[in-house]
Design a protein around this motif. Structure first.
Motif, PDB file in Angstrom:
ATOM      1  N   THR A   4       0.833  -1.206   0.000  1.00  0.00           N
ATOM      2  CA  THR A   4       0.000   0.000   0.000  1.00  0.00           C
ATOM      3  C   THR A   4       0.865   1.253   0.000  1.00  0.00           C
ATOM      4  OG1 THR A   4      -1.729  -1.180   1.231  1.00  0.00           O
ATOM      5  CG2 THR A   4      -1.845   1.228   1.208  1.00  0.00           C
ATOM      6  N   PHE A   5       1.901   1.238   0.843  1.00  0.00           N
ATOM      7  CA  PHE A   5       2.817   2.377   0.927  1.00  0.00           C
ATOM      8  C   PHE A   5       3.509   2.628  -0.411  1.00  0.00           C
ATOM      9  CE2 PHE A   5       7.249   3.806   1.743  1.00  0.00           C
ATOM     10  CZ  PHE A   5       6.957   5.096   2.197  1.00  0.00           C
ATOM     11  N   LEU A   6       3.970   1.539  -1.047  1.00  0.00           N
ATOM     12  CA  LEU A   6       4.674   1.672  -2.320  1.00  0.00           C
ATOM     13  C   LEU A   6       3.742   2.155  -3.428  1.00  0.00           C
ATOM     14  CD1 LEU A   6       6.901  -1.534  -2.186  1.00  0.00           C
ATOM     15  CD2 LEU A   6       7.607   0.833  -1.809  1.00  0.00           C
ATOM     16  N   LEU A   7       2.499   1.683  -3.422  1.00  0.00           N
ATOM     17  CA  LEU A   7       1.528   2.152  -4.414  1.00  0.00           C
ATOM     18  C   LEU A   7       1.215   3.629  -4.204  1.00  0.00           C
ATOM     19  CD1 LEU A   7      -0.935  -0.879  -4.586  1.00  0.00           C
ATOM     20  CD2 LEU A   7       0.625  -0.100  -6.377  1.00  0.00           C
ATOM     21  N   ILE A   8       1.191   4.067  -2.955  1.00  0.00           N
ATOM     22  CA  ILE A   8       0.969   5.488  -2.654  1.00  0.00           C
ATOM     23  C   ILE A   8       2.113   6.326  -3.217  1.00  0.00           C
ATOM     24  CG2 ILE A   8       0.910   7.204  -0.783  1.00  0.00           C
ATOM     25  CD1 ILE A   8      -0.660   5.152   0.874  1.00  0.00           C
ATOM     26  N   LEU A   9       3.344   5.812  -3.091  1.00  0.00           N
ATOM     27  CA  LEU A   9       4.498   6.523  -3.646  1.00  0.00           C
ATOM     28  C   LEU A   9       4.374   6.660  -5.162  1.00  0.00           C
ATOM     29  CD1 LEU A   9       7.577   5.057  -1.696  1.00  0.00           C
ATOM     30  CD2 LEU A   9       6.389   7.205  -1.298  1.00  0.00           C
ATOM     31  N   HIS A  51      16.585 -12.415   1.752  1.00  0.00           N
ATOM     32  CA  HIS A  51      15.645 -11.571   1.015  1.00  0.00           C
ATOM     33  C   HIS A  51      16.313 -10.284   0.554  1.00  0.00           C
ATOM     34  CE1 HIS A  51      11.270  -9.864   0.763  1.00  0.00           C
ATOM     35  NE2 HIS A  51      11.797 -10.126  -0.409  1.00  0.00           N
ATOM     36  N   GLN A  52      17.213  -9.763   1.386  1.00  0.00           N
ATOM     37  CA  GLN A  52      17.939  -8.543   1.015  1.00  0.00           C
ATOM     38  C   GLN A  52      18.805  -8.771  -0.224  1.00  0.00           C
ATOM     39  OE1 GLN A  52      20.052  -7.474   4.574  1.00  0.00           O
ATOM     40  NE2 GLN A  52      18.295  -6.432   5.504  1.00  0.00           N
ATOM     41  N   ARG A  53      19.448  -9.948  -0.286  1.00  0.00           N
ATOM     42  CA  ARG A  53      20.270 -10.267  -1.461  1.00  0.00           C
ATOM     43  C   ARG A  53      19.399 -10.381  -2.719  1.00  0.00           C
ATOM     44  NH1 ARG A  53      23.245 -13.466   2.259  1.00  0.00           N
ATOM     45  NH2 ARG A  53      21.993 -15.306   1.731  1.00  0.00           N
ATOM     46  N   LEU A  54      18.195 -10.919  -2.545  1.00  0.00           N
ATOM     47  CA  LEU A  54      17.270 -11.031  -3.674  1.00  0.00           C
ATOM     48  C   LEU A  54      16.855  -9.646  -4.176  1.00  0.00           C
ATOM     49  CD1 LEU A  54      15.576 -12.839  -5.518  1.00  0.00           C
ATOM     50  CD2 LEU A  54      13.756 -12.775  -3.798  1.00  0.00           C
ATOM     51  N   ILE A  55      16.563  -8.746  -3.231  1.00  0.00           N
ATOM     52  CA  ILE A  55      16.209  -7.364  -3.590  1.00  0.00           C
ATOM     53  C   ILE A  55      17.392  -6.688  -4.280  1.00  0.00           C
ATOM     54  CG2 ILE A  55      15.511  -5.093  -2.729  1.00  0.00           C
ATOM     55  CD1 ILE A  55      13.295  -7.077  -2.521  1.00  0.00           C
ATOM     56  N   GLN A  56      18.602  -6.946  -3.765  1.00  0.00           N
ATOM     57  CA  GLN A  56      19.811  -6.370  -4.363  1.00  0.00           C
ATOM     58  C   GLN A  56      19.986  -6.845  -5.800  1.00  0.00           C
ATOM     59  OE1 GLN A  56      22.343  -4.169  -3.201  1.00  0.00           O
ATOM     60  NE2 GLN A  56      22.850  -4.338  -5.375  1.00  0.00           N
ATOM     61  N   GLN A  57      19.712  -8.127  -6.041  1.00  0.00           N
ATOM     62  CA  GLN A  57      19.832  -8.679  -7.392  1.00  0.00           C
ATOM     63  C   GLN A  57      18.813  -8.031  -8.333  1.00  0.00           C
ATOM     64  OE1 GLN A  57      19.357 -12.927  -7.561  1.00  0.00           O
ATOM     65  NE2 GLN A  57      19.259 -12.972  -9.796  1.00  0.00           N
ATOM     66  N   ARG A  58      17.577  -7.864  -7.857  1.00  0.00           N
ATOM     67  CA  ARG A  58      16.528  -7.239  -8.683  1.00  0.00           C
ATOM     68  C   ARG A  58      16.864  -5.778  -8.963  1.00  0.00           C
ATOM     69  NH1 ARG A  58      11.968 -10.489  -7.475  1.00  0.00           N
ATOM     70  NH2 ARG A  58      12.680 -12.621  -7.878  1.00  0.00           N
ATOM     71  N   LEU A  59      17.390  -5.082  -7.954  1.00  0.00           N
ATOM     72  CA  LEU A  59      17.770  -3.675  -8.141  1.00  0.00           C
ATOM     73  C   LEU A  59      18.902  -3.573  -9.160  1.00  0.00           C
ATOM     74  CD1 LEU A  59      17.615  -0.674  -7.416  1.00  0.00           C
ATOM     75  CD2 LEU A  59      19.182  -1.124  -5.515  1.00  0.00           C
ATOM     76  N   LYS A 300       7.006  -3.833 -10.597  1.00  0.00           N
ATOM     77  CA  LYS A 300       7.258  -5.197 -11.075  1.00  0.00           C
ATOM     78  C   LYS A 300       7.684  -6.092  -9.911  1.00  0.00           C
ATOM     79  CE  LYS A 300       9.873  -7.724 -14.592  1.00  0.00           C
ATOM     80  NZ  LYS A 300      10.901  -7.607 -15.668  1.00  0.00           N
ATOM     81  N   GLU A 301       8.486  -5.549  -9.016  1.00  0.00           N
ATOM     82  CA  GLU A 301       9.000  -6.306  -7.884  1.00  0.00           C
ATOM     83  C   GLU A 301       7.885  -6.745  -6.934  1.00  0.00           C
ATOM     84  OE1 GLU A 301      11.472  -8.156  -5.184  1.00  0.00           O
ATOM     85  OE2 GLU A 301      11.852  -7.538  -7.243  1.00  0.00           O
ATOM     86  N   ILE A 302       6.893  -5.890  -6.707  1.00  0.00           N
ATOM     87  CA  ILE A 302       5.812  -6.238  -5.777  1.00  0.00           C
ATOM     88  C   ILE A 302       4.677  -6.993  -6.462  1.00  0.00           C
ATOM     89  CG2 ILE A 302       6.354  -4.286  -4.269  1.00  0.00           C
ATOM     90  CD1 ILE A 302       3.941  -2.808  -5.378  1.00  0.00           C
ATOM     91  N   GLY A 303       4.846  -7.313  -7.748  1.00  0.00           N
ATOM     92  CA  GLY A 303       3.892  -8.183  -8.416  1.00  0.00           C
ATOM     93  C   GLY A 303       2.714  -7.508  -9.074  1.00  0.00           C
ATOM     94  N   VAL A 304       2.719  -6.183  -9.148  1.00  0.00           N
ATOM     95  CA  VAL A 304       1.587  -5.477  -9.756  1.00  0.00           C
ATOM     96  C   VAL A 304       1.463  -5.826 -11.247  1.00  0.00           C
ATOM     97  CG1 VAL A 304       0.701  -3.193 -10.404  1.00  0.00           C
ATOM     98  CG2 VAL A 304       1.594  -3.568  -8.116  1.00  0.00           C
TER      99      VAL A 304
END
Length: 415
Positions: A4-9, A51-59, A300-304
């Motif tokens: 919700t927070f990310l969609l608001i951004l 999970h942080q490493r996964l986020i780092q890879q996606r970034l 894309k990361e949050i699946g929208v």
């Protein structure tokens, strides 16, 4: 809660673009800030190191896509900045267009020029060169804005009929859903839609416009660099098709040749050296792209985008493609197309052609819906998000016409 927070951004970023004239805050700054905050929030909410490493890879993947686009934009903008400063674009226009021309005929000729140019080179280059045409004619602010909107639609339309013109067309082609001959037929609905928009825009246009006098004075090196630019565009297409060489690599090679030629011919005492034209590139445009693509990567990361693909698969393809095209005016059409291809919908040829046209042209419905629109908004001060909205009805009519003709062609080919 995080989603919700990310969609608001994302919504705040959109609002910051819409109300830029009210807040007087540069849209490049707001989108970049919100894009960075969204990824920081993803890292904070990751929880564990895995999970942080996964986020780092996606970034890292997202930043690689952005860096590729940045370098490509920088190289094309540098070429255009040089040729524009040396008056080469104005000289080309003087050769193609008469000194005095009616506004109606100018609109049709510019539309067809943009349509043809965008079919053989990328939308960024086609937009920059086409907008360069406007600087050679003495246009009032209202007419210049209308012409810029026409260029955006024409450039996006031209890219759908060749794999060299639009990334999404190339993606659908490489996935094996359409053949080259099928794509070439899209030039018919694309051209009809563009000419229709030019006619609609020209109904209230009267009188003639005059091109600014062009001083036919240029050095041999300017002509050489113009030829290097054209050769780079052609080689970009050929090398990508034959050997899969990324366009950015070919364009950077062309840019390096331009620098070498400039260094060989010009003296160090020249007021503006060849290399320094890179400083004339408007980095606000690049920062805006950076912010927008960071936000799209977050969505894309949050699946929208995956959710959108699932919704697409559950509806009639003809309707779903039409709506998807309109959706590409808000979401970048590349990840949107990638998500749809990943969902692997079972479509007939008419469905794939409809999707190709829709995602290629639909972004024209909003000024922020395509790279062409974003560049035009940064280059033409008269063009803003709000001022663009008044042109949505004729744009929508032209989009519907082109899409309808695409379906008719597709259904004919099905049988």
């Amino acid at each position: 809660m995080l989603h919700t927070f990310l969609l608001i951004l994302a919504v705040l970023a959109l609002l910051s673009i819409i109300f830029e004239e009210v807040t007087h805050i540069n849209k490049a700054k707001t989108t970049l800030f919100l894009g960075c905050i969204s990824w920081i929030a993803l890292f904070v909410a990751a929880g564990d190191s895995t999970h942080q490493r996964l986020i780092q890879q996606r970034l890292s993947e997202n930043l690689l896509e952005i860096a590729t686009l940045w370098l490509f934009l920088m190289s094309t903008m540098t070429f255009v900045a040089y040729l524009n400063a040396k008056g080469m674009i104005q000289i080309i226009v003087a050769k193609l267009f008469p000194q005095q021309i009616s506004v109606r005929m100018l609109m049709i000729q510019v539309a067809l020029f943009s349509l043809g140019l965008s079919a053989i080179c990328d939308n960024v280059t086609a937009t920059l060169v086409s907008l360069g045409l406007l600087t050679t004619f003495q246009l009032d602010s209202h007419l210049k804005r209308r012409m810029a909107v026409l260029i955006i639609f024409a450039v996006n339309s031209g890219g759908v009929s060749l794999i060299t013109g639009d990334v999404t067309t190339l993606m659908i082609f490489l996935d094996g859903h359409v053949h080259m001959v099928d794509l070439l037929l899209l030039v018919i609905p694309a051209a009809v839609a563009v000419i229709l928009l030019a006619i609609l825009f020209s109904l209230s246009a009267k009188g003639t416009v005059t091109a600014a006098p062009v001083q036919q004075q240029y050095e041999t090196v300017d002509l050489v660099i113009a030829l290097i630019f054209i050769s780079t565009i052609i080689l970009t297409m050929l090398l990508n098709i034959l050997f899969g060489i990324p366009p950015v690599l070919t364009f950077l090679s062309g840019l390096s040749v331009m620098f070498l030629v400039g260094k060989t011919v010009h003296t160090d005492t020249e007021e503006i050296r060849i290399l320094e034209y890179i400083r004339q590139v408007e980095y606000d445009t690049l920062l805006f792209f950076l912010g927008i693509l960071l936000l799209v990567g977050m969505l894309k990361e949050i699946g929208v985008l995956d959710q959108l693909a699932q919704v697409y698969a559950g509806h009639n393809p003809d309707i779903a493609n039409f709506v998807t095209g309109m959706g590409s005016a808000l979401l970048d059409n590349v990840p949107l197309t990638a998500a749809l291809l990943k969902a692997d919908p079972q479509l007939e040829l008419s469905g794939w052609l409809g999707l190709t046209y829709a995602v290629g042209v639909g972004g024209s419905l909003l000024v922020i819906g395509s790279a062409s629109g974003i560049i035009a908004m940064s280059k033409v001060k008269e063009l803003t998000f709000v001022s663009y909205l008044k042109y949505v009805p004729p744009l929508l009519l032209s989009y519907c016409t082109g899409y309808g003709l695409t379906l008719l062609l597709g259904h004919y080919l099905n049988h």
